[in-house]
Structures are given as structure tokens and as C-alpha cells.
Design an enzyme around this catalytic site. Sequence first.
Site, PDB file in Angstrom:
ATOM      1  N   GLU A 183    -106.521  26.903 -31.721  1.00  0.00           N
ATOM      2  CA  GLU A 183    -107.124  25.625 -31.349  1.00  0.00           C
ATOM      3  C   GLU A 183    -108.633  25.573 -31.373  1.00  0.00           C
ATOM      4  O   GLU A 183    -109.211  24.528 -31.637  1.00  0.00           O
ATOM      5  CB  GLU A 183    -106.661  25.245 -29.930  1.00  0.00           C
ATOM      6  N   SER A 467     -59.928   9.560   2.919  1.00  0.00           N
ATOM      7  CA  SER A 467     -59.144  10.269   3.930  1.00  0.00           C
ATOM      8  C   SER A 467     -59.841  11.503   4.472  1.00  0.00           C
ATOM      9  O   SER A 467     -59.392  12.070   5.461  1.00  0.00           O
ATOM     10  CB  SER A 467     -57.770  10.656   3.383  1.00  0.00           C
TER      11      SER A 467
END
Lengths: 774, 186
Positions: A183, A467
Site C-alpha cells: 500500500e 404446556s
Amino acid sequence: MRIIKKNIHLIIPMLKGVGIILLLIILGTAAYGWSLSKDIEKRFSGRRWSIPSKVYSDSTILYPGQEINPELFFDKLKGLGYREVPYKPAQKGELRRKGDILDLFLNDLNLPIQKREGFPVEITIREGAIIEITNSQSGESIPLLELEPQELSLFFGPEREQRRLISIDDVPVQVQRAFLAAEDVRFYEHHGLDFRGILRAIYADLRQKGIYQGGSTITQQLAKNYFLTPEKTLSRKLKEMLLAVVMETKYEKKEILEIYLNEIYFGQNGSVAINGLGEASYSYFGKQVNELSLGEGAVIAGLVKAPNIYSPYNNLERSKTRRDQVLKNMVKQGWISQAEYESALSSPIKPTGSQTYGRKAPYFIDYLSSQLEEFYSKDALSTLGLSVFTTLDTQVQKAAETALSRGLARIEKANPSLKKKDPQKQLQGAIIVLQPKTGYILAMVGGRDYNVTQFNRITQAKRQPGSAFKPFVYLAALDRFTPATRLSNIPVTYKVGGKEWRPENYSPIPEEQMSLRTALARSVNIATVDLAMKLGLDNVVRTASAFHFSTPLEPYPSLALGALEVIPLELARAYCAFAADGLLPVPLSLKEVSDENGNTLNSKHMEVEQAVPPAKAFIMDSLLNSVVVEGTASSLKTLGVSQPVAGKTGTTSDSRDAWFVGYTPDILAMVWVGFDDGTSMQGTGASAALPIWADLMKNIPQYLSGGWFRRPEGVVDRVICSESGQLAIPGRCPDTLREVFLEQLAPTEYCSIHQVQNPVKDINQEVKDLVNKH
Amino acid sequence: MSTNIKPILFMAIGVLLLCFGCATTPPRTVTTPKQTPEPVTTPEQTPEPQPAAPSPEKTEPAKAPTEPVAPPKPIPEPRSTVPSPAQTDKPTPRAVASLGLTEQARLLIESKKPDDAISTLEKAMNLDPNNGRNYYFLAEAWMIKGNKTQAVQFNRMADLYLSNDAGWKLKVQQQKGRIDKMIITR
């Protein structure tokens, strides 16, 4: 000359004007630069010398006689970093397997309470159990061995993205240089802007007639990152340039590079963004940053230019080409030798594979974060290098994750209509495992795939228990009724707020009446509503309130069938009270936090509160055992779990939710299966959730002692007739049952069904027999 | 006159016989083999009595009665609604391991390190939840920390678990006395 002299009265004001304008521009720029400087401090400074805090699992106790799952155990040792060697381990962190014997050179144990130097041990494992543990040096038998906690995760900065912060000192020099080669070759030479690069880029842009993209130094790229939204205008570019210069004045080169390496975007892993080199080295190569080779560093550095184009997961060829470019540049700069260059060129790129990438117990870590907020800010966590010790048991976590993914796949295979293409809409599930007495969270799986959705279905979802809520109704019943009380199974229509409601059983049950025990075991809706109405819904709400549900409990008849919303963690917590003699624990994920020197800063302890008297809890355990022995969860035995278990299945209307909560004195686990959007999963608690529970349990044998709960005072047993529920008349009642009762509610009357009806007739028969014998 | 006495007499004999039936054969508690819960039949299954221990059946009366009379129905063994896994006198490996940690905790309490002791006891409890001594020492530790509420809870649990052990039962009682005297600071 004459023109100037003639117009000097015009020129001077003009010059003054221009001078003022220039001055204003310079001042303006300086002011802007100054304000930027303050802002970037906030944005980047916090992470400069950050030592991220580490999160650890609980330590693991080993003892002779302990049942273990050898596969999960070796997995754990690997997770702890133990390396298998072919010789007898000579240094910490080595292990050797030889037949039944496991030679293990322990790592140091570094806990706030206890510090122990690593030493070699010999562990004999046979037929799924630890037979013996011996100190290899002294030959002494070891009755208890504590294995060090496992590192689960590092603590992130405020963004909570996938980011593992690193210190520049952790990055190998060659890897740093790879980034420069990729870079910004002159990084260490320029002052933020690289004029040679800019000139080159302008030249390239003039040829293409666009705003230049290249020529960005590392500092400029960092500046670009500062602005959270990308813009490609000239004014933005100028701002970025200014910011780059400001940063160079504020920070040293090394610091800028460190910030850069922690900031930069490195592509995607599935739907998750990879930010920072620490994360990238894990994502791509499964390694810590300091373990990266030259070639690997070059691959990652090469990514920055266009992460998704150069990702080795997307295109290995392009990734290699880019890597080679970076390496070539490094040779050109004289940073690596020709030999190193050739060696790196010829080594293949072996990414770790995006499937294997996975953080450990991510849902648990998220939950833990919210608990930690009580003590520490996110900033503090990402910088202070603290050690966070948790309750997580990695073996149980692994067993739970495996059981869930296997189970959901199995359900989809059996019913292909449940398989959805969109990963966001897939069949979901969740599991939580706790030690009911201490409240320790041993495992938490908040969903099928954290990478797809981070929504934690254990702590954040609100679902109907169906339940699975019934036990609270039956608990309320124990004030006046007993397991032997007869309940009515005759359909009744209730009037609720002007409307008619007629509860039905899940499957036809012919009996017109049954015992309370049977009604719960077989999850009989009609009988349960009958019970709830007899008790009074306010009483049911009052009883359930003792468990501290944060969601509202309304006294409607449908409450008896679980038509309310609960947070799954709270439901599991409530069941813990049954498993802990009535003591409701606070679910615990965080145990303690210590500083980098090992001093305890905070600790959280087990906290309990009596929600239910022990006698009632014991009876509930017995009732819930019937669910497993002869009720809706009776397939548990065929699924391979034969130890005594108490539990409850749950299925909501239209099968939107399938639950199973099961526990023993040692452990409690809750499984939920369903769709996030409420689509029917077309199954039941028993068909969908129970098998997952069984799968989990079978893989953690160290938690199944086979024991049962201790009978407290106030509980008596009586032999009753299973037909009438009253005291059995020996010899007359054909089917008897030894039932448990609260002492004050124990039956006192004998069976009215099988009682001697006609004394005269029977005595005649007795006399006849006597006569005939002689 | 005699006709009035007859029913009374019969009833009296009937009651006597009933009492006789009650006095003999007390219902048997079912003991389970190691580790596996007692096989329980579902309610829907045969209402016929389950044969009890084999021996009574085998010894049929030697004299066969002339009139075919059904053999006396054996008293059916009641199923138990509570699993009863085998209790051995020998402590299990996990109990031994847990007690090791309990001992560590005891020493920490003596050194007035209640937080460390509590952490150790929690470990011990995760290992063996049935170990009542852990509760006792937890109560001790919370007393040192001045938390009466938690001390009370744990002392109560210690009482529940250690009621069979005379020595410990006494200690628990004494501990309760000390807790009651605690001034409530929280």
C-alpha cells in the site's frame, strides 16, 4: 514600471485583499485541522495502546471415577492448546496418548484464587471414565485436578464488530513490511502525503479523466476511514489530505500503522465483516497474528486494495497473483532476501476455510457483555487487559451446539417442507444449560448460526411456553390438592370476556377423569384448565409470580395452557427452583474479573431465594418424573437416557413452538425449536425438542450421576388405589401406587370403589371355603 | 331377635377380617437395581395384580381343594412415584472430589477469605449438589460477609441435607443460632 506606479493605489488594496483572503483560508484550514485533531483523538486514540481484555471459560475439574466423553475431552485439550507429541511430554502444553494412558504436561493454572505451576500427570482413561490421575514425577495419586480455563474471546471496542485488537509489537516485521509493500512503500519517509505517488496518480487520472483513487498513503487511507461514509468528491479528498497531515503531526509512524492495521476492512466471512488484522489472521488462516508466515502476511496485505476481489475464499488465483506482487515489491525494496522470496512464492495458499471460522460460544459472549456493563464500559474492556472468568463449560457448549445443529437438520430431513432457502428464515432452535443449584450457565446456544443472525433466542426472544407452563399451575394446586386428586377430563365450554372458549386435548383421551399426576404427565389440556379454574386464576398468577417472570402474567383461563409470553432464560430459571429444593437461583455467567496482574477486581456469586417450599419442590420433581416415565416424554428411554429425569414437554397452538425442559439434581437443560416468524414447525416438544435434549445429555456423562432429589421433611408417602386415589385396601385394590403427599394433605380415607360392598355375601363365601377345606 | 343379631354379627366379623387384612402384609417399598429407575407400567396396562416376589407363587398349597377355588390373589406391589436410585454406603467418586473442594473452602474460611471460599464452594456444589456440607460452609462464608439473608437460606439447606448426620445436624443448629443473632446489615 509606470503602469504599476500609476495603479499602485489599486494594486496595494488588491494585494491586501488577496493577503487577507489567503490568511483566512490558512486560518480556516488550521481551525478545521485543529478540530479534526480533537475528533480523531476520540476516534482512534482509545485503541492505541489497548490491551484487549480476555474472556475465559470455567476451569474443568477432573477426578478419578469421573465419567467423560473422550472425544469432547480431547477436543477440549486441543482447545486449550495442548499439542500431541509422539514422545513422553517434556514441557508444558504437550500431551501423548498411549493406549489407555494420557500423558499430559499441564500448563500453569493462573486463577485469581489459585496459582499452580504446570507439571506432568498421567491420566488413565478406560471405557468412558477416568480411572486414575497420577503425578508423573512423584507417582502420587491425585484426587482432584483442575484444568485451566479456556480463552473464549477477546474484548472488542465500542463497535462490537468482528474485531480482535492487536498491538503493533505482535505483528511480525515482515508482515508489517508486506503492508507497506502493498500500500505505501514510502510510509516511513513521507509526512502523510506522498507527493511522488500523488503526481503519478494525477497523471493516471488525467489520462482517465476521473478523480484519482490511487496515491493514497496509509495515513490517507486511515483518514478516509475516519469519514464513515465514502465520498469521491474533490472537497472530500482535500479534507482527507488535511486529516492525513494532521495525523502525522499527532502520532508517531508506529502508532499510525497500529491504528491502521486495527481499522482496515479485510473483506467478508459469510455475512460478517472482517475488520482489523487480528480478525483477518483468524478468519483467513485460523492463527494469531504473531503466527503469520511471510506468505500469509502478503496475502492479507494484498487484500486491502480490493478485499472481495483478492480474497482467497473468492478466487485463489487472483489472491496468489496479488500476493506475488506484494512479495516482489518487498524483494525490490530489499526487505526480504531472494531465498525468502522464492520460498514464499512456492508455498501454497491454504486458507482455513470459512466454515471452520467460528467464535466460541458467541451468544454467550454477547450475553456476558451485557452483564459486564454493570462493572465496565466497553472502552475499559478493550483497553485494560482484564481477565474475565465465566461459568461456561466448553464441553457442554460443544455438545449443545452439535446437538442443536444435528437435531434441526434431522427435523428438516424428516419434513422437507420445513427447509427454507433463505438462511434468515430457517427453522431455528435454542438451548440453555444451567447448574440449577448454583445458577451457573454452562452453555448457551441462542440460535442455529450466529453468523446468520446474532439474535439471542434464549435471552432476547419472547415466546409462548405452551404446556411447558403447566407445572406452575400444578404447583399452585399443591396448596389444596394432591397428586392423587381426581381431575375432570370432560370437555367444558368457558365464557371468557363474552366469547366462548372450549379447550381441547392435543390428542383424544377417553378417560373422563384422572389423577392430577396423570393429567400433568400426559399434558391433558381439559383437565389442566379444570384444575386452574378450581384453583382460581389469581392463585395461579400469584404462584407463578414467585419466579420473577419479567413478562406479564394475566389471569385468563388460557394462562393454564401457557398462552403468555416468556423469555426462555426466565423459564429455564424458574424450573431451576424445582431442581434446587425450591431455591430460585440468579442465572450466572460472570464469575469474576481480575486485572492483568491477577488481582480480583470484581466477583459475582451464586444468589438464591426460596420461591417454593422444599416439600412442594420434591413433589413437583416426582410429578415431572412421571412425564418422562409414562407421559409425553416417555420416549426418552428409547432415545438413550435411562437415568431418572424430571421434565416437561411443551407444544404451543399450531405447533409454533416445541419445548423440552429436563433436569436432574446435577443439571438442567432447555431446548426450544421453532421459526422466528411463528410459522408452524409441524411437530411437538416430544418429537422435535426432546431428541435434541437427549443427544446433548448423552454427550456429557460427567453431569449425569443417576441420583435423585433429597426427600425433605413434610413429605410422606401412602399406598393408594390408582383408580380412586384413596388409601388402598390391601388385597382389594387391584392396582396400587406408592404416592407422595404433603403431610398435611395426605389421604385419610380408604378406597371407596373397592371397599367391601356387601359384607354379608362375602362372609358367606369365606365360611363356605372354610367348610369345603375340611 | 336372632335375625337382628345376625347382620351385626356378620358386620363384626367382616370388620375383624378387614382389620386382619390390614395388619398383615404391609405394602412393600420397591427397591430399584443400581442406576436404572424402577420399570413402571403405564396406567393403561393390565389392571391385574403384578406378581410379587416369586417364592409365594411357587409354594402352592399341597392339598388341592376339591372345588376349584382361585388361588389367593398375591398382594400386588405398589409402583412408586419417586425414583429411588441405589444408595450405597461408599461415597461416590464425585462426592469424594467435591469434599476435597469443601475442605479447601473450609481452610479459606478459616483464613477469613470468604469470597474465595464461596467460589470454591460453588465449584464443589457444581460437582456434587447433594453435598450438604457445602451449604453449611456457604452459610459460614456469607456470615463473614455480613449477608444474613443468604446465610439463612444456606443454613436451611444444610439442615435439609445433613439431618441424617447427628454430628453435622448439631453444627447446623448451632450455626442457626449464630445467624439468628446476626444484626441485619443487608
